[in-house]
Design a protein around this motif. Structure first.
Motif, mmCIF file in Angstrom:
data_model
loop_
_atom_site.group_PDB
_atom_site.id
_atom_site.type_symbol
_atom_site.label_atom_id
_atom_site.label_comp_id
_atom_site.label_asym_id
_atom_site.label_seq_id
_atom_site.Cartn_x
_atom_site.Cartn_y
_atom_site.Cartn_z
ATOM 1 N N PHE A 25 12.896 0.233 -1.157
ATOM 2 C CA PHE A 25 12.299 0.728 -2.035
ATOM 3 C C PHE A 25 11.335 0.138 -3.024
ATOM 4 C CE2 PHE A 25 15.636 -1.305 -5.295
ATOM 5 C CZ PHE A 25 16.565 -1.549 -4.515
ATOM 6 N N GLY A 26 10.911 2.357 -4.380
ATOM 7 C CA GLY A 26 10.046 1.736 -4.481
ATOM 8 C C GLY A 26 9.520 1.124 -5.963
ATOM 9 N N VAL A 32 4.918 -1.746 4.851
ATOM 10 C CA VAL A 32 5.812 -2.593 5.089
ATOM 11 C C VAL A 32 6.725 -1.116 5.260
ATOM 12 C CG1 VAL A 32 7.791 -3.031 3.334
ATOM 13 C CG2 VAL A 32 5.358 -3.690 2.798
ATOM 14 N N GLY A 33 6.418 0.269 5.450
ATOM 15 C CA GLY A 33 6.994 0.737 6.025
ATOM 16 C C GLY A 33 9.359 1.183 5.312
ATOM 17 N N GLN A 34 9.628 1.923 5.337
ATOM 18 C CA GLN A 34 11.068 2.763 4.677
ATOM 19 C C GLN A 34 11.686 2.966 5.926
ATOM 20 O OE1 GLN A 34 10.474 4.666 1.559
ATOM 21 N NE2 GLN A 34 12.483 4.010 0.591
ATOM 22 N N LYS A 35 13.046 3.103 6.152
ATOM 23 C CA LYS A 35 14.026 3.853 6.926
ATOM 24 C C LYS A 35 15.014 3.390 5.650
ATOM 25 C CE LYS A 35 15.444 3.099 11.451
ATOM 26 N NZ LYS A 35 15.626 2.564 12.701
ATOM 27 N N GLY A 36 15.641 4.810 5.486
ATOM 28 C CA GLY A 36 16.987 4.586 4.732
ATOM 29 C C GLY A 36 16.749 4.544 3.034
ATOM 30 N N ILE A 92 0.792 -0.883 -0.171
ATOM 31 C CA ILE A 92 -0.057 0.037 -0.008
ATOM 32 C C ILE A 92 0.640 1.256 0.474
ATOM 33 C CG2 ILE A 92 -1.252 1.623 1.405
ATOM 34 C CD1 ILE A 92 -2.658 -1.321 2.661
ATOM 35 N N ASP A 93 2.105 1.266 1.069
ATOM 36 C CA ASP A 93 3.045 2.342 0.817
ATOM 37 C C ASP A 93 3.900 1.982 -0.367
ATOM 38 O OD1 ASP A 93 3.871 0.516 2.527
ATOM 39 O OD2 ASP A 93 5.259 1.184 3.631
ATOM 40 N N GLY A 94 3.815 1.461 -1.325
ATOM 41 C CA GLY A 94 4.447 2.050 -2.661
ATOM 42 C C GLY A 94 6.026 0.810 -2.442
ATOM 43 N N ILE A 95 5.616 0.164 -1.877
ATOM 44 C CA ILE A 95 7.203 -0.476 -1.970
ATOM 45 C C ILE A 95 7.320 -2.287 -2.778
ATOM 46 C CG2 ILE A 95 8.778 -1.687 -0.213
ATOM 47 C CD1 ILE A 95 9.295 1.407 0.394
ATOM 48 N N VAL A 96 8.186 -1.998 -3.123
ATOM 49 C CA VAL A 96 8.258 -3.519 -4.227
ATOM 50 C C VAL A 96 9.857 -4.301 -3.250
ATOM 51 C CG1 VAL A 96 7.012 -1.782 -6.458
ATOM 52 C CG2 VAL A 96 9.636 -2.088 -5.964
ATOM 53 N N ALA A 97 10.633 -4.118 -3.234
ATOM 54 C CA ALA A 97 11.736 -3.479 -2.674
ATOM 55 C C ALA A 97 12.480 -3.552 -0.915
ATOM 56 C CB ALA A 97 13.077 -3.820 -3.686
ATOM 57 N N LEU A 98 12.880 -4.678 -0.384
ATOM 58 C CA LEU A 98 13.197 -5.196 0.247
ATOM 59 C C LEU A 98 14.330 -5.647 0.838
ATOM 60 C CD1 LEU A 98 10.099 -7.731 1.323
ATOM 61 C CD2 LEU A 98 10.474 -5.048 1.567
ATOM 62 N N GLU A 99 14.880 -4.908 1.878
ATOM 63 C CA GLU A 99 16.109 -5.331 2.172
ATOM 64 C C GLU A 99 17.453 -4.950 0.933
ATOM 65 O OE1 GLU A 99 16.616 -9.639 3.280
ATOM 66 O OE2 GLU A 99 15.177 -9.040 4.912
ATOM 67 N N ALA A 100 17.129 -3.253 0.419
ATOM 68 C CA ALA A 100 18.059 -2.918 -0.617
ATOM 69 C C ALA A 100 18.269 -3.758 -1.453
ATOM 70 C CB ALA A 100 19.520 -2.600 0.453
ATOM 71 N N GLY A 101 17.158 -4.214 -1.518
ATOM 72 C CA GLY A 101 16.864 -4.892 -2.654
ATOM 73 C C GLY A 101 17.918 -6.574 -3.008
#
Ligand SMILES: NC(=O)c1ccc[n+]([C@@H]2O[C@H](COP(=O)([O-])OP(=O)(O)OC[C@H]3O[C@@H](n4cnc5c(N)ncnc54)[C@H](OP(=O)(O)O)[C@@H]3O)[C@@H](O)[C@H]2O)c1
Length: 234
Positions: free
Chosen positions: A197-198, A189-193, A9-18
């Motif tokens: 990424f989206g 998912v949230g995002q920190k630094g 929902i918050d536009g994230i497609v890749a986790l853990e810096a890809g």
């Protein structure tokens, strides 16, 4: 070219810096999303992905329709037969550095790797011979027009890209993506630094965003299936 992604929902497609195999986590391995992925692959002459996506997926991953949704194997085959597309869509991997695991199943069954002159010789010496390595350019990154010209010359006209965000960003920046099939999964998912990424990473359209036109919207439970036409720059 058409593209397929799943986003939170918050536009994230890749986790853990890809580096994580993010799609399945974000979609919750949703069956409807996997079916749509399979269907989009079944229509393609070639499935184009960046090396980051290959590295992030497990070493057993394949980019075929039946791998992602085995229950529809017969239907996907019948569809490809009716479209006169025999066999599997060609997997095409783009990599400048050429850091690919020779033991990866997708390379063991055969793929096309597009790379730079400096990485090609080494890749040819380590990858299985069923996988073809082509030196496309001396530059890193490879110009996306060169990639698409080469695919066209090989007879691949209907190209699906499954990203990831770095490759997709370049394709959008060059107005090469006609349609985007975007699943929105009902998770935040949230995002920190730079950890997540989206849909587009590494390209900034600033005050001149690319425009999309919604062609269809469907839902399956709380998952949304959006189909956009992306308008080329005027
Ligand atoms: N949610 C989804 O639907 C979805 C879909 C796809 C991927 N993902 C996730 O996205 C993450 C990976 O993201 P990413 O942006 O790093 O993936 P990516 O775009 O697949 O990979 C980036 C890499 O591809 C190569 N590359 C891309 N464009 C190139 C060009 N023009 N010339 C030469 N090489 C090029 C480079 O490889 P080298 O470093 O080898 O030079 C680059 O580092 C993973 O977590 C994956 O699971 C999610």
């Amino acid at each position: 070219m058409y593209a397929n992604f799943v986003s939170s929902i918050d536009g994230i497609v890749a986790l853990e810096a890809g580096t994580a195999p993010s799609g399945g986590i974000i979609s919750g391995r949703n069956e409807a999303d996997r079916f749509v992925m399979g269907l989009l692959r079944a229509f393609a002459d070639a499935v184009l992905v960046g090396a980051g996506t290959v590295r992030a997926e497990g070493p057993r991953a394949l980019w075929t329709p039946e791998f992602i949704f085995p229950a529809a194997t017969d239907g996907f085959r019948a569809l490809r037969h009716s479209l006169k597309r025999e066999g599997e869509p060609r997997l095409v991997i783009v990599s400048a550095r050429g850091e690919l695991d020779p033991g990866h199943r997708a390379l063991q069954v055969g793929a096309l790797v597009l790379t730079t002159t400096s990485s090609a010789a080494r890749l040819r010496s380590v990858l299985p011979s069923v996988t073809e390595v082509r030196a496309v350019s001396d530059t890193d990154p490879i110009d996306v027009h060169e990639i698409l010209q080469l695919l066209k010359a090989d007879g691949h006209h209907r190209i699906l890209t499954e990203g990831g965000p770095r490759l997709f960003g370049q394709m959008v920046a060059n107005d090469q993506v006609d349609e985007l099939f975007l699943t929105v999964s009902p998770v935040v998912v949230g995002q920190k630094g730079e950890r997540s990424f989206g849909l587009v990473h590494g390209v900034d359209f600033g005050r001149t965003p690319k425009n999309g036109r919604l062609l269809s919207a469907r839902r399956h439970g709380s998952h949304l299936f959006l189909r956009y036409r992306l308008e080329a720059a005027a």
